[in-house]
Design a protein around this motif. Structure first.
Motif, PDB file in Angstrom:
ATOM      1  N   ASP A 153     -59.378 -32.071 -30.199  1.00 30.46           N
ATOM      2  CA  ASP A 153     -60.180 -33.117 -31.125  1.00 30.46           C
ATOM      3  C   ASP A 153     -59.718 -32.671 -32.620  1.00 30.46           C
ATOM      4  OD1 ASP A 153     -61.387 -33.977 -28.623  1.00 30.46           O
ATOM      5  OD2 ASP A 153     -62.970 -32.952 -29.026  1.00 30.46           O
ATOM      6  N   ASN A 154     -58.813 -31.488 -32.891  1.00 32.10           N
ATOM      7  CA  ASN A 154     -58.866 -31.586 -34.330  1.00 32.10           C
ATOM      8  C   ASN A 154     -56.971 -31.598 -34.543  1.00 32.10           C
ATOM      9  OD1 ASN A 154     -57.961 -30.034 -36.383  1.00 32.10           O
ATOM     10  ND2 ASN A 154     -59.973 -28.915 -36.653  1.00 32.10           N
ATOM     11  N   ALA A 155     -56.680 -32.812 -35.026  1.00 31.65           N
ATOM     12  CA  ALA A 155     -55.468 -33.254 -35.210  1.00 31.65           C
ATOM     13  C   ALA A 155     -54.624 -32.042 -35.834  1.00 31.65           C
ATOM     14  CB  ALA A 155     -55.317 -34.337 -35.912  1.00 31.65           C
ATOM     15  N   GLU A 156     -55.194 -31.207 -37.082  1.00 36.93           N
ATOM     16  CA  GLU A 156     -54.431 -30.563 -37.825  1.00 36.93           C
ATOM     17  C   GLU A 156     -54.289 -29.113 -36.930  1.00 36.93           C
ATOM     18  OE1 GLU A 156     -52.589 -28.811 -40.615  1.00 36.93           O
ATOM     19  OE2 GLU A 156     -53.209 -30.995 -40.567  1.00 36.93           O
ATOM     20  N   HIS A 157     -55.225 -28.831 -36.195  1.00 33.24           N
ATOM     21  CA  HIS A 157     -55.279 -27.781 -35.231  1.00 33.24           C
ATOM     22  C   HIS A 157     -53.910 -27.991 -34.232  1.00 33.24           C
ATOM     23  CE1 HIS A 157     -59.254 -25.623 -36.047  1.00 33.24           C
ATOM     24  NE2 HIS A 157     -58.570 -25.709 -37.089  1.00 33.24           N
ATOM     25  N   LYS A 158     -53.837 -29.175 -33.754  1.00 38.20           N
ATOM     26  CA  LYS A 158     -53.062 -29.625 -32.561  1.00 38.20           C
ATOM     27  C   LYS A 158     -51.463 -29.416 -33.521  1.00 38.20           C
ATOM     28  CE  LYS A 158     -54.189 -32.922 -29.727  1.00 38.20           C
ATOM     29  NZ  LYS A 158     -54.822 -34.436 -29.409  1.00 38.20           N
ATOM     30  N   LYS A 159     -51.411 -29.972 -34.693  1.00 39.45           N
ATOM     31  CA  LYS A 159     -50.127 -29.837 -35.337  1.00 39.45           C
ATOM     32  C   LYS A 159     -49.891 -28.694 -35.390  1.00 39.45           C
ATOM     33  CE  LYS A 159     -48.926 -31.789 -39.609  1.00 39.45           C
ATOM     34  NZ  LYS A 159     -49.426 -32.377 -40.955  1.00 39.45           N
ATOM     35  N   ILE A 160     -50.365 -27.632 -35.832  1.00 40.06           N
ATOM     36  CA  ILE A 160     -50.143 -26.204 -35.843  1.00 40.06           C
ATOM     37  C   ILE A 160     -49.732 -25.477 -34.521  1.00 40.06           C
ATOM     38  CG2 ILE A 160     -50.894 -23.945 -36.699  1.00 40.06           C
ATOM     39  CD1 ILE A 160     -52.620 -25.264 -38.803  1.00 40.06           C
ATOM     40  N   ALA A 161     -50.529 -25.890 -33.466  1.00 44.19           N
ATOM     41  CA  ALA A 161     -50.324 -25.381 -32.467  1.00 44.19           C
ATOM     42  C   ALA A 161     -48.965 -25.790 -31.730  1.00 44.19           C
ATOM     43  CB  ALA A 161     -51.430 -26.036 -31.353  1.00 44.19           C
ATOM     44  N   THR A 162     -48.595 -26.997 -32.210  1.00 40.90           N
ATOM     45  CA  THR A 162     -47.191 -27.666 -31.396  1.00 40.90           C
ATOM     46  C   THR A 162     -46.231 -26.755 -32.105  1.00 40.90           C
ATOM     47  OG1 THR A 162     -48.265 -29.749 -31.510  1.00 40.90           O
ATOM     48  CG2 THR A 162     -45.771 -29.747 -31.853  1.00 40.90           C
ATOM     49  N   LYS A 163     -46.136 -26.334 -33.496  1.00 38.91           N
ATOM     50  CA  LYS A 163     -45.055 -25.457 -34.084  1.00 38.91           C
ATOM     51  C   LYS A 163     -44.820 -24.043 -33.230  1.00 38.91           C
ATOM     52  CE  LYS A 163     -45.227 -27.132 -38.604  1.00 38.91           C
ATOM     53  NZ  LYS A 163     -46.202 -26.947 -39.871  1.00 38.91           N
ATOM     54  N   LEU A 164     -46.340 -23.509 -32.775  1.00 37.76           N
ATOM     55  CA  LEU A 164     -46.051 -22.510 -31.880  1.00 37.76           C
ATOM     56  C   LEU A 164     -45.546 -22.573 -30.516  1.00 37.76           C
ATOM     57  CD1 LEU A 164     -49.701 -21.028 -32.697  1.00 37.76           C
ATOM     58  CD2 LEU A 164     -47.690 -20.160 -33.650  1.00 37.76           C
ATOM     59  N   VAL A 165     -45.905 -23.871 -30.119  1.00 35.25           N
ATOM     60  CA  VAL A 165     -45.043 -24.087 -28.776  1.00 35.25           C
ATOM     61  C   VAL A 165     -43.823 -24.019 -28.910  1.00 35.25           C
ATOM     62  CG1 VAL A 165     -44.982 -25.853 -27.114  1.00 35.25           C
ATOM     63  CG2 VAL A 165     -47.174 -25.377 -27.752  1.00 35.25           C
ATOM     64  N   ASP A 166     -43.160 -24.993 -30.068  1.00 35.62           N
ATOM     65  CA  ASP A 166     -41.863 -24.839 -30.486  1.00 35.62           C
ATOM     66  C   ASP A 166     -41.243 -23.476 -30.497  1.00 35.62           C
ATOM     67  OD1 ASP A 166     -39.414 -26.265 -31.164  1.00 35.62           O
ATOM     68  OD2 ASP A 166     -39.742 -25.618 -33.155  1.00 35.62           O
TER      69      ASP A 166
END
Ligand SMILES: NC(=O)c1ccc[n+]([C@@H]2O[C@H](COP(=O)([O-])OP(=O)(O)OC[C@H]3O[C@@H](n4cnc5c(N)ncnc54)[C@H](OP(=O)(O)O)[C@@H]3O)[C@@H](O)[C@H]2O)c1
Length: 250
Positions: A153-166
Motif C-alpha cells: 500500500d506504500n507507493a514510495e516503498h514499492k518504488k524503492i523495492a523495485t530498484k532492489l528487484v532490478d
C-alpha cells in the motif's frame, strides 16, 4: 542501502549475497548461535547480528522465514522502527508445513503477516523459486528477463523495492495493494511460473480469488506422487499447468 535480512535460508541467503555484491550494507540473522551465524554471514558478505540489532539503523528489513515462524518473533520487534523503514515479506503459506493458523482465513497471506508484525508490509520475492532467484537473473533490457510482482500500500516503498528487484536481476510488475496480493500467492498463474513482465501482468489479472489454494494443493499432491524429485523446469511446468487447470474449474 542498509538492509537487514531475517532468515538465511534459500531466499534470504541469496538476497543477502546479491545485495552485498551490489554494494549494499547487509546484516543477517537466523535462529542459530552467534558462532554459527558468523560463519554463515561471512559467506554472504553480510554482518551477523542478533534480531534486536538487525532492526536498528536499517532502511529495509526483509523477513524471509517460514510462514508459521512469524508468530515466534519477539513481541514488539518493530515498535521502535521508523515508519520510513521498508518492511518486505517473502513468505508463502503452505498448510502441510505451516498448519492451521487462526486469523489467516479470509485474508491475503501478507495481510496476516502485516497484522502479526503490527506493520504494513510489501509482499515481494515470494513468487519466484530460490533457484530462479539465484540462477536466472539478467541485466535490465536483456531478452527473456523474468518479472516478479510487488504488492503493498506504500507507493514510495514499492518504488524503492523495485530498484532492489532490478539489482537482483529481475523486472517488476505492480501487484496492487496488500489486499490484492492473493493474486501472487501459491497456485496462482503468477506464482513461480517464470513469466516476463507482460505475461506476469496478464497472469495477475486472470487470477481468481479462491483458486490459488486448489492449484497449490494439486501441485503438492503431484509432487508426492512422483518417484523422483522433479527438475526445476518440470516444477515450473507443473505450476503453470496446475494454475491454468484450476481456472478452468467452476
Ligand atoms: N525456497 C523457495 O523457493 C521460496 C521461494 C519464494 C518464497 N519462499 C518463502 O520465503 C520464506 C523463506 O523461504 P526459504 O526457502 O528461504 O526458507 P528456509 O530455507 O527454510 O529458511 C528459513 C530461514 O528462516 C529462519 N528462521 C526461522 N524462524 C526464525 C525466527 N524465529 N527468527 C529468525 N530467523 C528464523 C531460519 O533460521 P535457521 O537457519 O536458524 O533455521 C532460516 O534461516 C518462506 O516463507 C517461503 O515459503 C520460498
Amino acid at each position: 542501502m542498509k538492509i537487514g535480512i531475517i532468515g538465511t535460508g534459500s531466499i534470504g541467503s541469496t538476497l543477502a549475497k546479491k545485495f552485498s555484491v551490489a554494494g549494499h550494507q547487509v546484516k543477517v540473522t537466523n535462529t542459530r548461535d552467534m558462532a554459527t551465524l558468523k560463519e554463515i554471514a561471512a559467506k554472504l558478505g553480510a554482518e551477523p547480528v542478533t534480531i534486536e540489532d538487525l532492526v536498528k539503523d536499517v532502511e529495509v528489513i526483509i523477513f524471509s522465514m517460514p510462514f508459521k515462524a512469524y508468530q515466534d518473533l519477539p513481541k514488539h520487534l518493530l515498535q521502535d522502527v521508523s515508519q520510513e523503514v521498508i518492511i518486505i515479506d517473502t513468505s508463502n503459506y503452505y498448510p502441510f508445513r505451516d498448519g492451521k493458523l487462526p486469523g489467516l482465513e479470509g485474508k491475503a497471506e501478507s495481510e496476516y503477516i502485516s497484522e502479526t508484525l503490527g506493520r504494513p508490509v510489501i509482499k515481494l520475492f515470494n513468487n519466484l523459486m530460490s533457484n530462479t532467484l539465484e540462477q536466472k537473473g539478467k541485466v535490465a533490457g536483456e531478452e527473456g528477463r523474468i518479472a516478479i510482482s510487488v504488492a503493498g500500500d506504500n507507493a514510495e516503498h514499492k518504488k524503492i523495492a523495485t530498484k532492489l528487484v532490478d539489482q537482483a536481476g529481475f523486472d517488476t510488475v505492480d501487484g496492487g495493494s496488500l489486499a490484492e496480493s492473493w493474486r501472487q500467492e501459491p497456485g496462482t498463474p503468477a506464482y513461480c511460473t517464470e513469466l516476463n513482465a507482460e505475461e506476469l501482468k496478464h497472469a495477475l489479472s486472470t487470477a481468481e480469488k479462491g483458486k490459488g489454494p486448489m492449484a497449490r494443493d494439486a501441485v503438492m499432491l503431484k509432487f508426492q506422487s512422483l518417484n523422483s524429485f522433479p527438475s526445476h523446469e518440470e516444477t515450473v511446468a507443473m505450476n503453470r499447468s496446475a494454475a491454468s487447470e484450476s481456472l478452468k474449474q467452476a
